[in-house]
Design an enzyme around this catalytic site. Structure first.
Site, PDB file in Angstrom:
ATOM      1  N   ARG A  36      14.910  16.444  58.717  1.00 15.45           N
ATOM      2  CA  ARG A  36      13.711  15.587  58.734  1.00 15.45           C
ATOM      3  C   ARG A  36      12.541  16.229  58.006  1.00 15.45           C
ATOM      4  O   ARG A  36      11.541  15.560  57.711  1.00 15.45           O
ATOM      5  CB  ARG A  36      13.297  15.281  60.174  1.00 15.45           C
ATOM      6  CG  ARG A  36      14.321  14.564  61.026  1.00 15.45           C
ATOM      7  CD  ARG A  36      13.823  14.388  62.447  1.00 15.45           C
ATOM      8  NE  ARG A  36      12.619  13.560  62.470  1.00 15.45           N
ATOM      9  CZ  ARG A  36      12.650  12.222  62.475  1.00 15.45           C
ATOM     10  NH1 ARG A  36      13.807  11.593  62.469  1.00 15.45           N
ATOM     11  NH2 ARG A  36      11.550  11.524  62.482  1.00 15.45           N
ATOM     12  N   CYS A  68       8.734  14.374  60.062  1.00 16.25           N
ATOM     13  CA  CYS A  68       8.848  15.751  60.573  1.00 16.25           C
ATOM     14  C   CYS A  68       9.745  15.731  61.807  1.00 16.25           C
ATOM     15  O   CYS A  68      10.130  14.683  62.294  1.00 16.25           O
ATOM     16  CB  CYS A  68       7.480  16.268  60.972  1.00 16.25           C
ATOM     17  SG  CYS A  68       6.263  16.142  59.669  1.00 16.25           S
ATOM     18  N   TRP A  71       7.460  18.063  57.171  1.00 19.06           N
ATOM     19  CA  TRP A  71       7.605  17.468  55.847  1.00 19.06           C
ATOM     20  C   TRP A  71       6.189  17.066  55.464  1.00 19.06           C
ATOM     21  O   TRP A  71       5.662  16.063  55.936  1.00 19.06           O
ATOM     22  CB  TRP A  71       8.531  16.253  55.880  1.00 19.06           C
ATOM     23  CG  TRP A  71       8.746  15.678  54.525  1.00 19.06           C
ATOM     24  CD1 TRP A  71       8.025  14.685  53.918  1.00 19.06           C
ATOM     25  CD2 TRP A  71       9.719  16.064  53.559  1.00 19.06           C
ATOM     26  NE1 TRP A  71       8.492  14.432  52.660  1.00 19.06           N
ATOM     27  CE2 TRP A  71       9.531  15.263  52.409  1.00 19.06           C
ATOM     28  CE3 TRP A  71      10.725  16.996  53.546  1.00 19.06           C
ATOM     29  CZ2 TRP A  71      10.330  15.386  51.264  1.00 19.06           C
ATOM     30  CZ3 TRP A  71      11.534  17.109  52.414  1.00 19.06           C
ATOM     31  CH2 TRP A  71      11.324  16.320  51.296  1.00 19.06           C
ATOM     32  N   GLU A 128      19.304   0.052  37.161  1.00 22.61           N
ATOM     33  CA  GLU A 128      19.369   0.813  38.413  1.00 22.61           C
ATOM     34  C   GLU A 128      20.612   0.424  39.220  1.00 22.61           C
ATOM     35  O   GLU A 128      21.289   1.292  39.777  1.00 22.61           O
ATOM     36  CB  GLU A 128      18.089   0.572  39.225  1.00 22.61           C
ATOM     37  CG  GLU A 128      18.069   1.194  40.598  1.00 22.61           C
ATOM     38  CD  GLU A 128      18.233   2.716  40.612  1.00 22.61           C
ATOM     39  OE1 GLU A 128      18.162   3.335  39.543  1.00 22.61           O
ATOM     40  OE2 GLU A 128      18.476   3.273  41.693  1.00 22.61           O
ATOM     41  N   ASN A 166       4.122  14.065  64.331  1.00 20.36           N
ATOM     42  CA  ASN A 166       4.869  13.474  63.218  1.00 20.36           C
ATOM     43  C   ASN A 166       4.222  12.124  62.958  1.00 20.36           C
ATOM     44  O   ASN A 166       4.082  11.310  63.854  1.00 20.36           O
ATOM     45  CB  ASN A 166       6.352  13.296  63.595  1.00 20.36           C
ATOM     46  CG  ASN A 166       7.119  12.545  62.504  1.00 20.36           C
ATOM     47  OD1 ASN A 166       6.719  12.569  61.345  1.00 20.36           O
ATOM     48  ND2 ASN A 166       8.168  11.830  62.887  1.00 20.36           N
ATOM     49  N   GLY A 167       3.790  11.893  61.708  1.00 22.08           N
ATOM     50  CA  GLY A 167       3.156  10.606  61.390  1.00 22.08           C
ATOM     51  C   GLY A 167       1.946  10.839  60.492  1.00 22.08           C
ATOM     52  O   GLY A 167       1.769  11.915  59.932  1.00 22.08           O
ATOM     53  N   LYS A 215      23.519   3.042  40.330  1.00 17.93           N
ATOM     54  CA  LYS A 215      23.950   3.203  41.732  1.00 17.93           C
ATOM     55  C   LYS A 215      25.466   3.116  41.817  1.00 17.93           C
ATOM     56  O   LYS A 215      26.130   3.937  42.441  1.00 17.93           O
ATOM     57  CB  LYS A 215      23.310   2.130  42.617  1.00 17.93           C
ATOM     58  CG  LYS A 215      21.846   2.355  42.863  1.00 17.93           C
ATOM     59  CD  LYS A 215      21.572   3.410  43.907  1.00 17.93           C
ATOM     60  CE  LYS A 215      20.938   4.699  43.576  1.00 17.93           C
ATOM     61  NZ  LYS A 215      20.223   5.072  42.459  1.00 17.93           N
ATOM     62  N   GLU A 220      27.285   6.124  39.925  1.00 16.85           N
ATOM     63  CA  GLU A 220      27.097   7.506  40.424  1.00 16.85           C
ATOM     64  C   GLU A 220      27.757   7.738  41.777  1.00 16.85           C
ATOM     65  O   GLU A 220      28.045   8.885  42.123  1.00 16.85           O
ATOM     66  CB  GLU A 220      25.620   7.887  40.482  1.00 16.85           C
ATOM     67  CG  GLU A 220      24.786   7.168  41.524  1.00 16.85           C
ATOM     68  CD  GLU A 220      23.367   7.726  41.591  1.00 16.85           C
ATOM     69  OE1 GLU A 220      23.165   8.937  41.472  1.00 16.85           O
ATOM     70  OE2 GLU A 220      22.447   6.909  41.750  1.00 16.85           O
ATOM     71  N   LYS A 245      21.176  16.656  43.986  1.00 19.90           N
ATOM     72  CA  LYS A 245      20.030  15.820  44.366  1.00 19.90           C
ATOM     73  C   LYS A 245      18.845  16.074  43.437  1.00 19.90           C
ATOM     74  O   LYS A 245      18.069  15.189  43.163  1.00 19.90           O
ATOM     75  CB  LYS A 245      19.616  16.104  45.810  1.00 19.90           C
ATOM     76  CG  LYS A 245      18.492  15.208  46.330  1.00 19.90           C
ATOM     77  CD  LYS A 245      18.873  13.755  46.295  1.00 19.90           C
ATOM     78  CE  LYS A 245      17.701  12.838  46.614  1.00 19.90           C
ATOM     79  NZ  LYS A 245      18.007  11.415  46.323  1.00 19.90           N
ATOM     80  N   HIS A 286      24.275  -9.666  21.363  1.00 16.27           N
ATOM     81  CA  HIS A 286      24.222  -8.603  20.342  1.00 16.27           C
ATOM     82  C   HIS A 286      25.300  -7.564  20.580  1.00 16.27           C
ATOM     83  O   HIS A 286      25.180  -6.424  20.134  1.00 16.27           O
ATOM     84  CB  HIS A 286      22.822  -7.963  20.358  1.00 16.27           C
ATOM     85  CG  HIS A 286      21.736  -8.942  20.114  1.00 16.27           C
ATOM     86  ND1 HIS A 286      21.418  -9.423  18.860  1.00 16.27           N
ATOM     87  CD2 HIS A 286      20.931  -9.605  20.985  1.00 16.27           C
ATOM     88  CE1 HIS A 286      20.445 -10.319  18.965  1.00 16.27           C
ATOM     89  NE2 HIS A 286      20.127 -10.441  20.234  1.00 16.27           N
TER      90      HIS A 286
HETATM   91  C1  AGP Z   1      19.537   8.558  41.085  1.00 15.46           C
HETATM   92  O1  AGP Z   1      20.185   7.952  42.192  1.00 15.46           O
HETATM   93  C2  AGP Z   1      19.828  10.024  40.984  1.00 15.46           C
HETATM   94  N1  AGP Z   1      19.568  10.686  42.215  1.00 15.46           N
HETATM   95  C3  AGP Z   1      19.143  10.652  39.770  1.00 15.46           C
HETATM   96  O2  AGP Z   1      19.256   9.782  38.661  1.00 15.46           O
HETATM   97  C4  AGP Z   1      17.643  10.941  39.966  1.00 15.46           C
HETATM   98  O3  AGP Z   1      16.931   9.740  40.042  1.00 15.46           O
HETATM   99  C5  AGP Z   1      17.155  11.765  38.768  1.00 15.46           C
HETATM  100  O4  AGP Z   1      17.884  12.977  38.734  1.00 15.46           O
HETATM  101  C6  AGP Z   1      15.658  12.078  38.833  1.00 15.46           C
HETATM  102  O5  AGP Z   1      15.401  12.869  39.965  1.00 15.46           O
HETATM  103  P1  AGP Z   1      13.877  13.059  40.413  1.00 15.46           P
HETATM  104  O6  AGP Z   1      13.358  11.702  40.777  1.00 15.46           O
HETATM  105  O7  AGP Z   1      13.944  13.984  41.586  1.00 15.46           O
HETATM  106  O8  AGP Z   1      13.127  13.636  39.258  1.00 15.46           O
END
Ligand code: AGP
Length: 609
Positions: free
Chosen positions: A27, A2, A74, A482, A100-101, A486, A489, A604, A505
């Site tokens: 925050r 927060c 938050w 993953e 905050n905490g 990273k 993306e 996001k 394969h």
């Molecule tokens: C991953 O780095 C991306 N931000 C994206 O794949 C994300 O994980 C996916 O859209 C799922 O989002 P969520 O965890 O908010 O459901």
């Protein structure tokens, strides 16, 4: 996480506090509030939603005060609401706090206060603090605050005001940041310097255990025992933007480095290794419920899906409950075989991903038990699911998920170990061992983050490659996925994650000098197997970047670059293997000049199909 802002001096504290909260909205932004002292009376305003709601409510009344505290929230305990927003006030409206905490022992403190007839207004853990201070108050606010801190277990950055002592603010910090801004005839306090830069660049960064009394002319810092502490006044040259990122170039880098702290928060007051106990608030699964779970379905998207894939190995290895992991957009249009004995776990940082929300509704329509693992309190998925566990990472600003991935893992691991023990599949001794391993992960990551120069060097070597192959086995196969995600993306380089055993394969046809292969080859039951995959790739001209357990010498002759990670139990390795892959992607993207925090075409939270 927060945001806190406080002011005392000649200006109107309302303006200073509201400006500062605006700089701290990153925050936390689900609700906010302000408290000022006018004519020895506390005036408090709180609003749910973005800060704008508070601002328009407060400014219309033209309140003028020389001392004030504000908070942007938050939520971790208690949904986002006006009543749960800070500041919290005692029943006599004489003392007010912003916090905050996490107060780990708030349930115990709350029940003790209730026994003395104390009434509570909110569902938050923070409210117990103001009632403790009020109970302890005689004639000195500083001593009243100092006297209760030893009762509080957990983390706190605290601001306190009292109508009987309107010429001061008392603040304290433990495991949550708090900085004091030094002005001329005025002083400030905030969660970070961003909120204070227009007024002063002279800052005192409080340390854990500090308690400070702030007037317009003086700042006195003591420790909990009351010993004077001499804190240096530092002159901050950061720009406002930089300070939101604590000096990091991007939020993503800051969030990668936050992982030791965010993991500690995720685990805080949930695992007790020495007692062999897991206790997650709000998850009152009865033992027979756990015994009755016949199958687990984990449903998610993107990085959250990868966290689910890792946890499949944990659930099946430790609880022996069949565990499926599905991409939400496939799950929702398939015909998953579910019944009332199925547990469906939805993993979602935002709690708003459309496909995951749809999957949750499908699961509920089939009378399954549903459990959400989310980061945003009060999000759609967290409200719709029968149970929810929060990762408590604070806002993740970078589009690429980093800190929430490791926190999602931590929660899923806790559940797997706890349920395995309750099902009689994991003896108490082993449970304690695994919980202790989990408890030590933040330190292991911290250690790794102290020495990352090699990653910058490797990024420079491969920055112009157009294709990457990431391979891993067992719990590190999803980490390979993953790592590839990273890179692709945020740098827009084509990268594929593969189960290393799949090389023969098909993917091995891709291997030549132009194709770097990132191989996760930490010591594990499949180490020999991954080594042979590395040899296959190397013999075809591939360049190998191996992630290896520290002190592994065998791998030296097999790889072109070796990134050593802390040696941990093989099931724990995803926590330490994902971090170098996050950093590798980050440094490549930075070298390419990509918009790391807001990569093209991405959002996001994918709230549409
Ligand atoms: C991953 O780095 C991306 N931000 C994206 O794949 C994300 O994980 C996916 O859209 C799922 O989002 P969520 O965890 O908010 O459901």
């Amino acid at each position: 996480m927060c945001g806190i802002v406080g002011y005392i001096g000649k200006r109107n504290s309302v303006d200073v506090v509201l400006y500062g909260l605006g700089k701290l909205e990153y925050r936390g932004y689900d609700s906010s509030g302000i408290a000022v002292v006018v004519d020895k009376k506390l005036q408090i305003r709180k609003k749910v939603g973005r800060l704008y709601n508070l601002k328009s409510d407060v400014l219309k009344d033209h309140i003028i005060a020389n001392v004030g505290l504000g908070h942007t929230r938050w939520a971790t305990h208690g949904k986002p609401s006006e009543i749960n927003a800070h500041p919290h006030v005692d029943s006599a409206e004489s003392i007010v706090i912003v916090h905050n905490g996490i107060v780990e022992n708030y349930v115990k403190l709350r029940s003790e206060l209730l026994k003395f007839g104390q009434e509570f207004k909110s569902e938050t853990d923070s409210e117990v603090i103001v009632h403790l201070i009020k109970r302890n108050y005689k004639s000195s606010l500083f001593r009243a605050v100092q006297g209760v801190l030893s009762e509080i277990k957990g983390s706190y950055a605290l601001g306190v005001l009292c109508k009987y002592e309107p010429d001061k603010i008392v603040c304290a910090r433990q495991d949550a940041p708090l900085v004091i801004g030094i002005g001329k005839g005025e002083n400030f306090v905030a969660s970070d310097v961003t909120a204070l830069l227009p007024y002063t660049r002279n800052m005192i960064f409080l340390e854990d255990g500090d308690v400070a009394e702030i007037t317009s002319e003086k700042v006195i810092v003591r420790d909990i025992e009351g010993n004077m502490k001499n804190r240096e006044i530092r002159n901050i040259q950061w720009s406002a933007t930089q300070t939101k990122k604590d000096g990091y170039k991007h939020f993503m880098l800051k969030e990668i480095f936050e992982q030791p702290q965010t993991l500690k928060e995720t685990l805080r007051c949930r695992i007790y290794p020495s007692e062999g106990r897991v206790r997650i608030e709000g998850i009152e699964f009865k033992d027979e419920d756990i015994k009755n779970i016949s199958n687990i379905h984990i449903v998610a998207c993107g990085t959250s899906y990868h966290a689910g894939l890792v946890s499949k190995f944990l659930f099946e290895n430790f609880t022996e409950v069949p565990t499926e992991v599905d991409i939400a957009s496939e799950f929702r249009y398939g015909n998953p075989i579910l019944n009332e004995k199925s547990l469906v776990i939805l993993v979602s940082q935002s709690g708003e991903t459309a496909d995951t929300l749809a999957a949750l509704k499908l699961a509920k329509s089939k009378n399954c038990m549903t459990l959400a693992v989310c980061n945003v309190v009060g999000s759609s998925i967290s409200r719709e699911a029968e149970y929810v566990i929060y990762t408590r990472c604070g806002p993740e600003i970078g589009v690429a998920s980093t800190k929430t991935f490791t926190s999602q893992l931590a929660i899923l691991y806790m559940l797997a170990f706890d349920w395995a023990n309750k099902k009689g599949k994991l003896a108490e001794k082993k449970l304690k061992e695994y919980l202790n391993e989990l408890y030590e992960i933040p330190l292991k990551i911290s250690k790794f983050l102290n020495n990352i120069k090699l990653l910058k060097d490797i990024a420079k070597v491969f920055v112009n490659k157009r294709d990457f192959l990431y391979v891993g086995r067992h719990v590190n196969y999803p980490v390979a996925l993953e790592g590839a995600l990273k890179l692709k993306e945020i740098s827009y380089i084509h990268a594929e994650g593969y189960a290393a055993g799949e090389m023969k394969h098909g993917p091995i046809a891709l291997i030549d000098e132009s194709m770097p292969v990132v191989a996760i080859a930490v010591k594990s039951r499949v180490y020999e197997k991954i080594i042979s995959n590395i040899e296959e790739a190397k013999s075809r001209g591939g360049t190998i970047v191996a992630l290896a357990s520290e002190c592994d010498e065998e791998i030296v002759t097999k790889s072109d670059y070796i990134i050593y990670v802390p040696k941990v139990n093989e099931f724990m390795s995803p926590f330490v293997t994902v971090v170098p892959l996050q950093l590798l992607a980050y440094y490549v993207a930075v070298l390419l000049g990509c918009d790391v925090d807001q990569p093209r075409n991405l959002a996001k939270s994918v709230t549409v199909e």
